[in-house]
Enzyme design. Structure first.
Site, PDB file in Angstrom:
ATOM      1  N   ASN A  22     -11.448  45.929 -35.504  1.00  0.00           N
ATOM      2  CA  ASN A  22     -11.938  45.459 -36.803  1.00  0.00           C
ATOM      3  C   ASN A  22     -12.698  46.610 -37.451  1.00  0.00           C
ATOM      4  O   ASN A  22     -13.800  46.938 -37.033  1.00  0.00           O
ATOM      5  CB  ASN A  22     -12.850  44.240 -36.590  1.00  0.00           C
ATOM      6  CG  ASN A  22     -13.521  43.789 -37.874  1.00  0.00           C
ATOM      7  OD1 ASN A  22     -13.168  44.241 -38.964  1.00  0.00           O
ATOM      8  ND2 ASN A  22     -14.500  42.897 -37.760  1.00  0.00           N
ATOM      9  N   LYS A  24     -13.997  46.787 -40.360  1.00  0.00           N
ATOM     10  CA  LYS A  24     -15.037  46.365 -41.306  1.00  0.00           C
ATOM     11  C   LYS A  24     -14.903  47.197 -42.602  1.00  0.00           C
ATOM     12  O   LYS A  24     -13.794  47.541 -42.980  1.00  0.00           O
ATOM     13  CB  LYS A  24     -16.415  46.479 -40.654  1.00  0.00           C
ATOM     14  CG  LYS A  24     -16.443  45.740 -39.298  1.00  0.00           C
ATOM     15  CD  LYS A  24     -17.792  45.542 -38.693  1.00  0.00           C
ATOM     16  CE  LYS A  24     -17.664  44.771 -37.390  1.00  0.00           C
ATOM     17  NZ  LYS A  24     -18.932  44.457 -36.773  1.00  0.00           N
ATOM     18  N   HIS A 109     -15.562  35.666 -39.291  1.00  0.00           N
ATOM     19  CA  HIS A 109     -16.392  36.667 -38.607  1.00  0.00           C
ATOM     20  C   HIS A 109     -17.866  36.364 -38.900  1.00  0.00           C
ATOM     21  O   HIS A 109     -18.200  35.898 -39.994  1.00  0.00           O
ATOM     22  CB  HIS A 109     -16.021  38.071 -39.097  1.00  0.00           C
ATOM     23  CG  HIS A 109     -16.664  39.142 -38.269  1.00  0.00           C
ATOM     24  ND1 HIS A 109     -17.964  39.524 -38.459  1.00  0.00           N
ATOM     25  CD2 HIS A 109     -16.197  39.882 -37.227  1.00  0.00           C
ATOM     26  CE1 HIS A 109     -18.265  40.467 -37.565  1.00  0.00           C
ATOM     27  NE2 HIS A 109     -17.208  40.700 -36.804  1.00  0.00           N
ATOM     28  N   GLU A 111     -20.229  38.165 -39.724  1.00  0.00           N
ATOM     29  CA  GLU A 111     -20.742  38.817 -40.945  1.00  0.00           C
ATOM     30  C   GLU A 111     -20.341  38.011 -42.185  1.00  0.00           C
ATOM     31  O   GLU A 111     -21.085  37.951 -43.163  1.00  0.00           O
ATOM     32  CB  GLU A 111     -20.232  40.272 -41.013  1.00  0.00           C
ATOM     33  CG  GLU A 111     -20.957  41.152 -39.989  1.00  0.00           C
ATOM     34  CD  GLU A 111     -20.145  42.293 -39.426  1.00  0.00           C
ATOM     35  OE1 GLU A 111     -19.111  42.663 -40.010  1.00  0.00           O
ATOM     36  OE2 GLU A 111     -20.542  42.817 -38.370  1.00  0.00           O
ATOM     37  N   GLU A 181     -17.754  36.213 -30.263  1.00  0.00           N
ATOM     38  CA  GLU A 181     -18.576  37.376 -30.593  1.00  0.00           C
ATOM     39  C   GLU A 181     -20.033  36.935 -30.724  1.00  0.00           C
ATOM     40  O   GLU A 181     -20.439  36.467 -31.801  1.00  0.00           O
ATOM     41  CB  GLU A 181     -18.119  37.999 -31.919  1.00  0.00           C
ATOM     42  CG  GLU A 181     -16.693  38.487 -31.913  1.00  0.00           C
ATOM     43  CD  GLU A 181     -16.453  39.567 -32.962  1.00  0.00           C
ATOM     44  OE1 GLU A 181     -15.978  40.631 -32.598  1.00  0.00           O
ATOM     45  OE2 GLU A 181     -16.781  39.336 -34.150  1.00  0.00           O
ATOM     46  N   GLY A 187     -22.640  45.348 -32.947  1.00  0.00           N
ATOM     47  CA  GLY A 187     -23.198  46.556 -33.543  1.00  0.00           C
ATOM     48  C   GLY A 187     -24.567  46.934 -32.997  1.00  0.00           C
ATOM     49  O   GLY A 187     -25.248  47.794 -33.550  1.00  0.00           O
ATOM     50  N   SER A 227     -20.018  45.155 -29.191  1.00  0.00           N
ATOM     51  CA  SER A 227     -20.337  46.415 -28.511  1.00  0.00           C
ATOM     52  C   SER A 227     -19.374  46.758 -27.377  1.00  0.00           C
ATOM     53  O   SER A 227     -19.782  47.338 -26.363  1.00  0.00           O
ATOM     54  CB  SER A 227     -21.789  46.397 -28.019  1.00  0.00           C
ATOM     55  OG  SER A 227     -22.684  46.291 -29.121  1.00  0.00           O
TER      56      SER A 227
HETATM   57  P1  13P Z   1     -19.079  46.182 -32.577  1.00  0.00           P
HETATM   58  O1  13P Z   1     -17.979  46.474 -31.580  1.00  0.00           O
HETATM   59  O2  13P Z   1     -19.386  47.320 -33.483  1.00  0.00           O
HETATM   60  O3  13P Z   1     -20.287  45.604 -31.885  1.00  0.00           O
HETATM   61  O4  13P Z   1     -18.543  45.022 -33.545  1.00  0.00           O
HETATM   62  C1  13P Z   1     -17.965  43.899 -32.999  1.00  0.00           C
HETATM   63  C2  13P Z   1     -17.313  43.113 -34.072  1.00  0.00           C
HETATM   64  O5  13P Z   1     -17.972  42.568 -34.934  1.00  0.00           O
HETATM   65  C3  13P Z   1     -15.848  43.048 -34.092  1.00  0.00           C
HETATM   66  O6  13P Z   1     -15.386  42.101 -34.980  1.00  0.00           O
END
Ligand code: 13P
Length: 263
Positions: A22, A24, A109, A111, A181, A187, A227
């Site tokens: 992903n 983003k 997601h 976010e 997640e 992150g 992560s």
């Molecule tokens: P990270 O791997 O940067 O923690 O992000 C995970 C994520 O949100 C994947 O959709």
């Protein structure tokens, strides 16, 4: 390694592993194209039963599709609008995502839920819309740190799974992937331990068993995100109910992503 199996007329089928990146809101079109070209070269073969997808931004989808079309790499969008079309300035429909060359789409997601007000109900409408267009949805679920610390993890996960899948049939479930997640692991460099991931994945499979029966649950890919990196992927993938990974930061680097794909 323990793996789940489904037995049907064709014999024994293992759940396919999905490693998805992903991206983003990162990478311009030239950067995305360069990445896709390099990834295609690196992934001309894949281990048996393994699928790989990348989710660039909307603006790069079509260009990336032109590069990875016909390769083993699948194209995924990061979001969609629930309506088929209409006066929704700035939004993208499921048909447009298909048109751009995607087979998969990420839905709900964290976010999107925390920053853009998505709810379990809108996640469900997006799931319906994706399925109607023939897209394979990756439905994200996960608790926040506050919810975990308040002992609400299981109730939050149960609500998100049941509401997100509301009214979906067993046939729909054949193309659904669930991504666990934990919001506190995204992150932050703070990965859930393999045991924490396994606990929630097994819980999710239990919910799906209760709603759809064991045949559907036994073939549902449940992937982990938060992560994930080349150093922790093997331990996470060694868990029996973990069927892949949704990778954020580490998926932006070809070498790291390839290492994760080939864990
Ligand atoms: P990270 O791997 O940067 O923690 O992000 C995970 C994520 O949100 C994947 O959709």
């Amino acid at each position: 390694m323990i793996r789940r199996f489904r037995i049907d007329e064709g014999g024994v089928h293992m759940i396919r592993t999905l490693i998805a990146g992903n991206w983003k809101m990162y990478k311009t079109i030239p950067e995305a194209v360069d990445f896709a070209e390099r990834l295609k070269e690196e992934l001309s073969t894949l281990p048996e039963g393994r699928d790989v997808a990348i989710a660039p931004t909307f603006t790069a989808l079509h260009a990336v599709s032109g590069i990875i079309g016909g390769s083993l790499i699948k194209l995924c969008a990061q979001n969609l609008h629930e309506a088929a079309e209409g006066a929704f300035t700035g939004e993208i429909s499921a048909a447009m995502i298909c048109d751009a060359g995607c087979s998969h789409v990420i839905i709900g997601h964290s976010e999107r839920r925390t920053l853009f007000g998505e709810t379990d109900a809108s996640v469900n409408r997006k799931m319906q819309s994706a399925l109607a267009a023939g897209l394979k949805p990756i439905m994200c679920i996960g608790e926040t740190l506050e919810q975990r610390e308040c002992g609400e993890t299981f109730s939050v996960i149960e609500r998100q799974v049941k509401a997100g899948l509301h009214d979906l049939g067993a046939g729909d479930m054949a193309v659904v992937t669930i991504a666990y997640e934990p919001v506190w692991a995204i992150g932050t460099g703070k990965t859930a331990t393999p045991e924490q991931a396994q606990e929630i994945h097994a819980f999710v499979r239990g919910i799906v068993t209760a709603v759809y029966g064991s045949d559907v649950a036994a073939t549902l890919p449940i992937i982990y995100g938060g992560s994930v990196n080349p150093g922790n992927i093997s331990a996470i993938m060694a868990q029996p109910d973990v069927n892949g990974a949704l990778v954020g930061g580490a998926s932006l680097d070809v070498d790291k992503f390839v290492k994760i794909v080939r864990y």
